[in-house]
Design a protein around this motif. Structure first.
Motif, mmCIF file in Angstrom:
data_model
loop_
_atom_site.group_PDB
_atom_site.id
_atom_site.type_symbol
_atom_site.label_atom_id
_atom_site.label_comp_id
_atom_site.label_asym_id
_atom_site.label_seq_id
_atom_site.Cartn_x
_atom_site.Cartn_y
_atom_site.Cartn_z
ATOM 1 N N ARG A 352 27.840 17.426 20.271
ATOM 2 C CA ARG A 352 27.732 18.325 21.412
ATOM 3 C C ARG A 352 29.068 19.008 21.676
ATOM 4 N N ASP A 353 30.157 18.227 21.644
ATOM 5 C CA ASP A 353 31.484 18.802 21.848
ATOM 6 C C ASP A 353 31.871 19.717 20.686
ATOM 7 N N PHE A 354 31.430 19.362 19.473
ATOM 8 C CA PHE A 354 31.739 20.182 18.302
ATOM 9 C C PHE A 354 31.091 21.557 18.416
ATOM 10 N N VAL A 355 29.835 21.602 18.806
ATOM 11 C CA VAL A 355 29.139 22.885 18.963
ATOM 12 C C VAL A 355 29.763 23.689 20.098
ATOM 13 N N LYS A 356 30.185 23.013 21.142
ATOM 14 C CA LYS A 356 30.790 23.722 22.277
ATOM 15 C C LYS A 356 32.109 24.379 21.885
#
Length: 470
Positions: A352-356
């Protein structure tokens, strides 16, 4: 039933040191064996594949081009939360441009530097209208995104250029027909059939009085009035000990016009005299200059600035300015993976943090994600956000050495214990030699064993209940 008080022990009490040593060795042997089986899938096989992958160890610059969400089971994914099983849809699919690094620039004697931010609009924060309730949508006005009578007002955060060409719907009466995009005026809504349509975020105004530098970095524009701009040429030597000091080459002066560029990062110097700063910007591309009269007298909005910057890209290229991005491209489109396997095992919502952080594709003039990545010189299909051969080698050595050494030591200790630990005729474990697997007690001969047994039987008869004789 428990043992009667005073009754002799069938199995004598054992030496706790021997028992503890054997139990610890067995526990270590089991845990190390299980860890070897798990690590063979989670660490050993991925590490070997990575070491044999052949990706270039020198990072390039990646810029997010498009973000899709795959809905078909089995689609590729830029990041999955668990490597031992397939993730479920939707899958984040990030496509990036791979290019060489842009130019590092330094601007001198800059006054009134200011950062003006225009962050991405948060559609989750919009007020939701439930038109299925009587009177809820009697006065709605603006551009709305609706689903089964539940509508969100996009006009709160966007200025949209729409052409409503569908049917008219009364939002207060025919609420169940509200599916899609609508332009409403006091509950009278008309559907927008031509999608997608263009929307600009509402952003603060940018001061244009007394500025000659505009630098885009992310969703921020840095404005300032500077006297000179230099290109910083760094030594390509990878060894820091052998690197020469960077050289500077004059790039821009105010008489050329207002300087614009898109950079990954731009910062003003901490120390300053009389509010005069130096500004350093990294990975700058699309450098251009526009005549000062192109800027409005006092203020301009982001929409005007974006249009001005796009128009300036059609001007003649100045070779002294940061180069156009198209001149630096290695691969125009490639799939981005968080690592070679496209998954992580941390179970901490890392994807989730990677996509953000890596999935900003510039929709509605938002800042595109820029980051270092690794590419294959002969295979365009994938690029990697994480690729560290030295760390992979170190982790492989540690995860191979520690469990295998523990397994060998614990199993060897158990084999030694089977040779040196003996069970006597009194059913008690004893060690033959001193210092092996636990305690040390001298063995007893058979006569001692027989005499001890007779003594225990006599004590048992003396302590027996008198009523038993009757």
């Amino acid at each position: 039933m428990g043992r009667k008080k005073g009754a002799p022990r069938i199995v004598p009490e054992q030496d706790s040191r021997i028992c503890a040593s054997i139990c610890v060795c067995q526990l270590i042997a089991v845990l190390s064996s299980v860890s070897i089986v798990y690590l063979s899938v989670a660490v050993y096989a991925p590490a070997v594949r990575l070491l044999e992958s052949g990706y270039d160890t020198q990072p390039a610059m990646c810029q997010t081009r498009e973000l899709y969400w795959g809905l078909t089971l089995g689609d590729w994914s830029s990041c999955g939360e668990w490597c031992l099983s397939k993730s479920s849809p939707p899958y984040p699919q990030i496509h990036v441009i791979v290019r060489r690094n842009g130019t590092t620039i330094r601007l001198e004697n800059c006054t009134r530097p200011a950062n003006v931010a225009c962050p991405p609009a948060d559609e989750e924060s919009l007020r939701k209208y439930n038109c299925n309730q009587d009177g809820e949508c009697e006065t709605i006005t603006g551009v709305f995104s609706c689903k089964r009578g539940h509508c969100a007002n996009l006009s709160e955060i966007y200025s949209c250029q729409t052409v409503a060409d569908g049917n008219f719907i009364d939002a207060d009466r025919d609420n169940l027909k509200l599916n899609g995009f609508f332009e409403c005026q006091k509950s009278r809504c008309r559907q927008i059939k031509k999608t997608p349509f263009h929307c600009d975020r509402y952003c603060p105004r940018i001061t244009t009085f007394g500025i000659n530098v505009l630098l885009f970095h992310g969703d921020i524009v840095l404005t300032a009035e500077c006297s000179k701009g230099y290109t910083v040429i760094e030594d390509p030597e990878p060894d820091p000990a052998k690197q020469k000091p960077p050289e500077e080459q004059l790039m821009w002066t105010p008489d050329k016009g207002v300087f614009l560029a898109a950079c990954m990062k731009a910062e003003k110097s901490a120390g300053h005299v009389n509010n005069v700063h130096n500004i350093t910007a990294l990975d700058c591309t699309n450098g251009t200059v526009v005549p000062e009269e192109k800027l409005p007298a006092h203020y301009m909005n982001f929409t005007y600035l974006w249009a001005l910057f796009e128009e300036a890209q059609t001007y003649k290229v100045d070779p002294e300015l940061p180069p156009p991005q198209n001149d630096l491209i290695i691969y125009n489109s490639t799939r981005l993976m968080i690592n070679l396997d496209g998954c992580v095992n941390t179970l901490r919502d890392e994807c989730r943090d990677f996509v953000k952080s890596h999935g900003k594709d510039g929709t509605n003039h938002t800042g595109q994600s820029r980051f270092l990545c690794f590419y294959h010189k002969t295979d365009q299909l994938y690029s990697l956000a994480r690729y560290d051969l030295e760390r992979t080698k170190l982790e492989l050595i540690l995860f191979v050495t520690i469990p295998f050494v523990l397994a060998v030591v614990s199993c060897t200790s158990l084999i030694v214990c089977t040779k040196v630990v003996k069970v006597g005729d009194d059913a008690k474990m004893r060690v033959k030699c001193r210092g092996c697997c636990g305690g040390n007690e001298p063995p007893t001969n058979n006569k001692d064993v027989e005499s001890s047994q007779l003594q225990q039987e006599d004590k048992h008869e003396d302590s027996a209940d008198p009523t038993d004789d009757e």
